[in-house]
Write an enzyme that holds these catalytic residues in place. Sequence first.
Site, PDB file in Angstrom:
ATOM      1  N   LYS A  11       0.655  -1.019   0.042  1.00  0.00           N
ATOM      2  CA  LYS A  11       0.088  -0.232  -0.206  1.00  0.00           C
ATOM      3  C   LYS A  11       0.955   1.755   0.017  1.00  0.00           C
ATOM      4  O   LYS A  11       2.008   0.971   0.070  1.00  0.00           O
ATOM      5  CB  LYS A  11      -1.217  -0.240   1.523  1.00  0.00           C
ATOM      6  CG  LYS A  11      -1.592  -1.003   1.325  1.00  0.00           C
ATOM      7  CD  LYS A  11      -2.985  -0.925   2.152  1.00  0.00           C
ATOM      8  CE  LYS A  11      -3.800  -2.097   2.120  1.00  0.00           C
ATOM      9  NZ  LYS A  11      -4.659  -1.865   3.393  1.00  0.00           N
ATOM     10  N   TYR A  51     -12.151  -2.354  -3.659  1.00  0.00           N
ATOM     11  CA  TYR A  51     -12.693  -2.625  -2.340  1.00  0.00           C
ATOM     12  C   TYR A  51     -14.220  -2.534  -2.042  1.00  0.00           C
ATOM     13  O   TYR A  51     -15.171  -2.269  -1.332  1.00  0.00           O
ATOM     14  CB  TYR A  51     -11.928  -1.419  -1.518  1.00  0.00           C
ATOM     15  CG  TYR A  51     -10.777  -1.704  -1.134  1.00  0.00           C
ATOM     16  CD1 TYR A  51     -11.196  -3.349   0.064  1.00  0.00           C
ATOM     17  CD2 TYR A  51      -9.903  -1.301  -1.427  1.00  0.00           C
ATOM     18  CE1 TYR A  51      -9.412  -2.989   0.200  1.00  0.00           C
ATOM     19  CE2 TYR A  51      -8.605  -1.001  -0.586  1.00  0.00           C
ATOM     20  CZ  TYR A  51      -8.084  -2.202  -0.430  1.00  0.00           C
ATOM     21  OH  TYR A  51      -7.195  -2.553   0.272  1.00  0.00           O
ATOM     22  N   ASN A 114      -2.272  -0.147   6.920  1.00  0.00           N
ATOM     23  CA  ASN A 114      -1.383  -1.238   6.859  1.00  0.00           C
ATOM     24  C   ASN A 114      -0.756  -1.666   6.106  1.00  0.00           C
ATOM     25  O   ASN A 114      -0.589  -2.914   6.320  1.00  0.00           O
ATOM     26  CB  ASN A 114      -2.679  -1.819   7.716  1.00  0.00           C
ATOM     27  CG  ASN A 114      -3.972  -1.903   6.804  1.00  0.00           C
ATOM     28  OD1 ASN A 114      -3.457  -1.735   5.862  1.00  0.00           O
ATOM     29  ND2 ASN A 114      -4.711  -2.157   7.629  1.00  0.00           N
ATOM     30  N   HIS A 117      -1.651  -5.389   1.374  1.00  0.00           N
ATOM     31  CA  HIS A 117      -3.613  -6.273   1.159  1.00  0.00           C
ATOM     32  C   HIS A 117      -3.308  -7.675   0.554  1.00  0.00           C
ATOM     33  O   HIS A 117      -1.860  -7.676   0.115  1.00  0.00           O
ATOM     34  CB  HIS A 117      -4.150  -5.325   0.096  1.00  0.00           C
ATOM     35  CG  HIS A 117      -5.586  -6.401  -0.060  1.00  0.00           C
ATOM     36  ND1 HIS A 117      -6.839  -6.542   0.267  1.00  0.00           N
ATOM     37  CD2 HIS A 117      -5.326  -6.791  -1.435  1.00  0.00           C
ATOM     38  CE1 HIS A 117      -7.331  -7.368  -0.309  1.00  0.00           C
ATOM     39  NE2 HIS A 117      -6.515  -7.810  -1.318  1.00  0.00           N
ATOM     40  N   GLU A 128      -9.282 -10.372  -7.764  1.00  0.00           N
ATOM     41  CA  GLU A 128      -8.640  -9.632  -7.124  1.00  0.00           C
ATOM     42  C   GLU A 128      -7.547  -9.749  -8.335  1.00  0.00           C
ATOM     43  O   GLU A 128      -7.221  -8.725  -8.622  1.00  0.00           O
ATOM     44  CB  GLU A 128      -8.675  -9.785  -6.231  1.00  0.00           C
ATOM     45  CG  GLU A 128      -8.851  -9.002  -5.053  1.00  0.00           C
ATOM     46  CD  GLU A 128      -8.727  -8.798  -3.655  1.00  0.00           C
ATOM     47  OE1 GLU A 128      -7.582  -9.324  -3.653  1.00  0.00           O
ATOM     48  OE2 GLU A 128      -9.648  -9.039  -2.583  1.00  0.00           O
TER      49      GLU A 128
HETATM   50  P1  RTP Z   1      -7.277  -5.844   3.578  1.00  0.00           P
HETATM   51  O1  RTP Z   1      -8.576  -6.198   2.291  1.00  0.00           O
HETATM   52  O2  RTP Z   1      -6.770  -4.362   2.904  1.00  0.00           O
HETATM   53  O3  RTP Z   1      -5.720  -7.119   3.142  1.00  0.00           O
HETATM   54  O4  RTP Z   1      -7.171  -5.946   4.571  1.00  0.00           O
HETATM   55  P2  RTP Z   1      -8.223  -6.882   6.298  1.00  0.00           P
HETATM   56  O5  RTP Z   1      -8.547  -8.355   5.244  1.00  0.00           O
HETATM   57  O6  RTP Z   1      -7.204  -7.540   6.820  1.00  0.00           O
HETATM   58  O7  RTP Z   1      -8.903  -5.983   5.772  1.00  0.00           O
HETATM   59  P3  RTP Z   1     -10.685  -5.432   5.876  1.00  0.00           P
HETATM   60  O8  RTP Z   1     -11.499  -5.959   6.295  1.00  0.00           O
HETATM   61  O9  RTP Z   1     -10.870  -6.422   4.354  1.00  0.00           O
HETATM   62  O10 RTP Z   1     -10.690  -4.571   5.641  1.00  0.00           O
HETATM   63  C1  RTP Z   1      -9.800  -3.320   4.439  1.00  0.00           C
HETATM   64  C2  RTP Z   1      -9.289  -2.379   4.817  1.00  0.00           C
HETATM   65  O11 RTP Z   1     -10.161  -1.040   5.276  1.00  0.00           O
HETATM   66  C3  RTP Z   1      -9.306  -0.781   6.120  1.00  0.00           C
HETATM   67  N1  RTP Z   1     -10.213  -1.255   7.554  1.00  0.00           N
HETATM   68  N2  RTP Z   1     -10.520   0.218   8.094  1.00  0.00           N
HETATM   69  N3  RTP Z   1     -10.915   1.810   9.829  1.00  0.00           N
HETATM   70  C4  RTP Z   1     -11.405   0.499  10.586  1.00  0.00           C
HETATM   71  O12 RTP Z   1     -12.101   0.033  11.496  1.00  0.00           O
HETATM   72  C5  RTP Z   1     -10.659  -0.471   9.150  1.00  0.00           C
HETATM   73  N4  RTP Z   1     -11.170  -1.422   9.458  1.00  0.00           N
HETATM   74  C6  RTP Z   1     -11.067  -1.681   8.236  1.00  0.00           C
HETATM   75  C7  RTP Z   1      -8.397  -1.532   6.680  1.00  0.00           C
HETATM   76  O13 RTP Z   1      -6.733  -0.436   6.360  1.00  0.00           O
HETATM   77  C8  RTP Z   1      -7.696  -2.855   6.117  1.00  0.00           C
HETATM   78  O14 RTP Z   1      -6.433  -3.096   5.492  1.00  0.00           O
HETATM   79 MG    MG Z   2      -9.516  -7.328   3.110  1.00  0.00          MG
END
Ligand code: RTP
Ligand code: MG
Length: 141
Positions: A11, A51, A114, A117, A128
């Site tokens: 990212k 997304y 973070n 992804h 994806e």
């Molecule tokens: P990613 O898709 O980016 O690999 O991350 P992830 O599966 O660990 O998390 P996901 O639930 O898919 O959320 C996608 C991205 O959204 C942001 N996020 N912010 N503020 C919040 O509560 C929150 N929750 C998620 C994060 O940057 C996350 O990577």
């Molecule tokens: Mg995710």
Amino acid sequence: MTVQRTLSIVKPDAVAKNVIGKIYTRFEDAGLKIVAAQMRQLSQAEAEGFYEVHKDRPFFKDLVSFMISGPVMIQVLEGEDAILKNRELMGATDPKKAAPGTIRHDFAESIDANAVHGSDAPETAAREIAYFFPALAIHSR
Ligand code: RTP
Ligand code: MG
């Protein structure tokens, strides 16, 4: 055990920190092969489409703004159990909760910025990968 492919993104925060190589080393040391890669500045429409699953979540707008705030490095990783292996290397979504030695613990600052992804299931990996890479651009040898 099956050979899988997964979509990974370094990212904008991690690209700006100049740690693409350090993150690639984590993938390589875990036996994941980089079989396609492209550095890109995403458009707003591309980030929103990527997304889309999160479009009704409160963090969607900030997530899209962040993902277009600078270039990203997008890659396809291939290897045994690549999807889960990559998620383990990444660590928890919130870097504060991520285990020491994971990419997010070591390189990320916040849940918004973070570092990486990774696809979370075979269906999302297929979607994806197709989103960013035409099938014939992948090199697995
Ligand atoms: P990613 O898709 O980016 O690999 O991350 P992830 O599966 O660990 O998390 P996901 O639930 O898919 O959320 C996608 C991205 O959204 C942001 N996020 N912010 N503020 C919040 O509560 C929150 N929750 C998620 C994060 O940057 C996350 O990577
Ligand atoms: Mg995710």
